[in-house]
Design a protein around this motif. Structure first.
Motif, short mmCIF file in Angstrom:
data_model
loop_
_atom_site.label_atom_id
_atom_site.label_comp_id
_atom_site.label_asym_id
_atom_site.label_seq_id
_atom_site.Cartn_x
_atom_site.Cartn_y
_atom_site.Cartn_z
N ASP A 180 40.30 37.07 37.59
CA ASP A 180 41.37 37.36 37.05
C ASP A 180 41.13 38.36 36.24
OD1 ASP A 180 43.39 35.62 37.24
OD2 ASP A 180 42.73 34.17 35.75
N GLU A 181 39.88 39.14 35.93
CA GLU A 181 40.02 40.28 35.12
C GLU A 181 40.16 41.55 35.70
OE1 GLU A 181 37.75 37.38 34.61
OE2 GLU A 181 39.24 37.14 33.09
N ILE A 182 40.03 41.55 37.11
CA ILE A 182 40.17 42.66 37.94
C ILE A 182 41.46 43.37 37.91
CG2 ILE A 182 40.49 43.56 40.40
CD1 ILE A 182 38.45 41.21 41.22
N ARG A 233 52.69 29.54 43.56
CA ARG A 233 52.67 28.62 44.77
C ARG A 233 52.69 29.77 45.94
NH1 ARG A 233 57.06 23.92 45.97
NH2 ARG A 233 58.50 25.95 45.95
N ILE A 234 51.66 29.42 46.95
CA ILE A 234 51.80 29.93 48.27
C ILE A 234 51.95 28.91 49.61
CG2 ILE A 234 50.34 31.56 49.89
CD1 ILE A 234 49.04 32.70 47.44
N ARG A 235 52.94 29.21 49.90
CA ARG A 235 53.32 28.40 51.40
C ARG A 235 53.42 29.11 52.73
NH1 ARG A 235 58.45 25.04 49.68
NH2 ARG A 235 59.16 27.13 48.76
N ASN A 247 47.48 27.00 45.50
CA ASN A 247 48.27 27.40 44.16
C ASN A 247 47.12 28.19 43.37
OD1 ASN A 247 50.42 25.97 44.97
ND2 ASN A 247 49.72 24.00 44.02
N PRO A 248 47.25 29.39 43.51
CA PRO A 248 46.30 30.06 42.65
C PRO A 248 46.78 30.38 41.08
CG PRO A 248 47.71 31.67 43.87
CD PRO A 248 47.79 30.31 44.30
N PRO A 249 45.81 30.82 40.33
CA PRO A 249 46.06 30.74 39.03
C PRO A 249 47.36 31.79 38.76
CG PRO A 249 43.91 31.21 39.25
CD PRO A 249 44.47 31.05 40.38
N VAL A 253 49.15 36.40 40.36
CA VAL A 253 50.44 36.69 41.35
C VAL A 253 50.86 38.14 41.47
CG1 VAL A 253 51.99 36.11 39.82
CG2 VAL A 253 52.64 36.01 42.15
N HIS A 254 50.65 38.91 40.25
CA HIS A 254 51.08 40.39 40.57
C HIS A 254 49.89 41.18 40.89
CE1 HIS A 254 48.55 40.70 36.83
NE2 HIS A 254 48.53 41.99 36.75
#
Length: 586
Positions: A180-182, A233-235, A247-249, A253-254
């Protein structure tokens, strides 16, 4: 002895017939023709595709679902004299994976099954791949024996085995510390990242790579990345139906979308407007996949849909798309004409592009000038002059069509007829010695004719230019390995559209589900309504008759509805009644 003696003349006849197309069929293909599993024309078409793709005839048959995999494997086992087994019955935990270098397993799609002293037994999906045997012998110093397995089941097991040995999974990558910190944008700028380089080893890059790889392995046609208020959500869309992938954090997403924007040369700083792009990624030495990217700003961030473009669809033969013999005959007759218009109709995702390119592929010879205008071009075809519409600079369907007509075309393909200007140019081209193929967004074949009238095309021009209309839908195919017979009440079958006299001999199936399929289904096939322009229908068009009147005349001429075509596939055990009811109306 009698049966063997009887087969010999059939063999000679089958091979001489096969040779008429100019290409001698391999032994396996001739055997399939002799036994009535394939027509001579279908075998020639499959063999042609196999040679173009540098693939064996057997693998091309499996790829195109030309005959059931079980039958194909049994014939190959007989042809090569090697045993055939169900790999799902093997306990892969006992497989001596260490016996073969991992790069050979992935390169040749083979798998060690068991070892006896100095002899190694390996599962193969293509016994004609002698290079694999030679390399395994050289690297192991062992004698090698082949065991034939269903190539599609082998691919599933290999995926599981390779994933088991890999430390990369979507869940693992998401849970990696520091993901998440990247700061993706800063990282790429500092590293001088190239959009075609997939080898940078950072968690976000590995995560995106894994999404793309999983979508290919699972046979997805689309990837949907969707931000919501409290989650992402990724489908994957597999065989026309969406399935959750992960379903990633929410905060990720961005970064995922920014990475994909860079790969497809989009503006990562623009998040307020929709963007469209493309990317091409080479996953292995022989496999390159195209992706089409579309972004859309939503309430909680950008949504991205990635269309997975399978260029092998361009190499499908007409025999493989699912038409009945009569429908296929009408389609072939229309495409063999020097002029006229063929319209393929249906909603988005109904397989219209594949149907058109199947015809284009048949027409694509040196003697013909073929040009297409699409928005965008989905499948690249060597030998076809393809143009992408770009309305921002005035490159519209109508503009490109006018230019094409000044370049002496024989065949024109128009991605979609959207407006009167495009429709009139296409109609005039069909009337002046050109074969025109295009699509419309209508529900069935009869309504396409009234749609053109409503757009403003003169009825007499429609009647004199349109030669054939094909309406279609895609339905999921039942998995051959796990489909299960089911007894349905007679009133349910009659309500669905079956005739009472057909029910005593009718066997329908339902989806069960196994490791080799998705929910009991594997792949898709088309159901069609193929409507030739007869004199009676042309007269109805000229008098601006309603869709209902045209439909009545079509039924009187014996034209089958999509519903009836679908029910025929249910009776053949190809799909389920639930699938037909999902995509058609009574």
């Amino acid at each position: 002895m009698a049966s063997e003696a009887q087969e010999q003349p059939d063999s000679a006849n089958g091979e001489s017939a096969a040779a008429k197309g100019g290409i001698m069929l391999p032994g396996l293909a001739s055997k399939m023709v002799r036994r009535g599993l394939l027509s001579d024309a279908a075998a020639q078409e499959i063999n042609k595709r196999a040679m173009e793709e540098n693939r064996s005839f057997f693998l091309q048959c499996i790829e195109q679902n030309s005959i059931p995999a079980q039958q194909a494997c049994e014939l190959v086992s007989e042809e090569f004299g090697i045993p055939f087994m169900d790999i799902e019955a093997m306990n892969m935990e006992l497989s001596p994976l260490e016996a073969i270098p991992a790069q050979l397993v992935e390169k040749h799609y083979i798998l060690p099954l068991f070892r006896r002293d100095t002899r190694l037994f390996i599962a193969v999906g293509d016994p004609s791949n002698t290079t694999a045997l030679d390399e395994v012998k050289f690297n192991t110093g062992l004698s090698v024996s082949q065991v034939l397995v269903d190539p599609r089941k082998l691919a599933v097991v290999l995926e599981q085995v390779l994933d088991r040995d890999s430390d990369v999974s979507l869940t693992d990558i998401v849970s990696e510390e520091g993901l998440d910190e990247i700061d993706l944008e800063a990282e790429i700028e500092d590293d001088g990242f190239s959009a075609v380089d997939l080898k940078i080893d950072t968690p976000i890059v590995r995560f995106v790579n894994k999404i793309l790889q999983d979508s290919i392995r699972r046979g997805a046609s689309d990837i949907h990345i969707e931000p919501y208020e409290n989650k992402t959500r990724i489908r994957f869309r597999i065989d026309g139906v969406l399935h959750d992938a992960i379903n990633p954090p929410k905060g990720l997403v961005h970064k995922i979308i920014a990475r994909l924007k860079i790969l497809s040369s989009l503006d990562i700083a623009e998040r307020r407007l929709p963007q469209d792009g493309r990317m091409k990624i080479q996953f292995s030495r022989n496999r390159t996949i195209d992706f089409r990217i579309s972004t859309m700003p939503t309430l909680f961030g950008e949504k991205m849909v990635i269309r997975v473009l399978d260029t092998s669809a361009a190499n499908l033969g007409l025999e493989t798309i699912g038409m009945t013999d009569k429908q296929l005959g009408n389609y072939r007759e229309a495409t063999s004409q020097p002029h006229g218009m063929i319209l393929v109709t249906g909603p988005t995702g109904s397989g219209k592009t594949v149907s058109l390119y199947s015809a284009i592929n048949m027409l694509n010879i040196t003697e013909r000038n073929i040009s297409s205008v699409e928005d965008p071009v989905e499948i690249y075809v060597n030998g076809v002059n393809q143009v992408n519409v770009n309305e921002r600079i005035g490159l519209t369907f109508a503009t490109v069509l006018r230019a094409f007509l000044r370049q002496d075309p024989d065949v024109l393909m128009v991605g979609e007829i959207r407006d009167l200007e495009t429709a009139e140019i296409a109609v005039k081209a069909a009337q002046t010695g050109h074969l025109v193929l295009s699509t419309l967004h209508t529900n069935d074949a009869p309504s396409s004719l009234t749609r053109l009238v409503n757009m403003g095309v003169a009825p007499f021009n429609i009647a004199s230019s349109v030669s054939l209309i094909v309406a279609q839908r895609l339905v999921r195919r039942l998995c051959d390995s796990c489909r299960k017979p089911v007894d349905l009440p007679d009133d349910v079958l009659i309500r669905a559209g079956f005739r009472e006299e057909d029910i005593p001999n009718l066997q329908v199936y339902e989806a069960e589900g196994c490791s080799g399929c998705t929910g009991g289904y594997r792949g898709r096939t088309g159901i069609f309504e193929v409507l030739p322009m007869s004199d009676a229908i042309a007269e109805l068009v000229m008098t601006e008759s309603s869709t209902l009147e045209i439909e009545r005349q079509a039924r009187a001429e014996g034209i089958r509805t999509m519903r009836q075509s679908g029910l025929e596939k249910v009776a053949q055990g190809i799909t389920t009644l639930e699938e037909i009811e999902r995509v058609t109306t009574d």
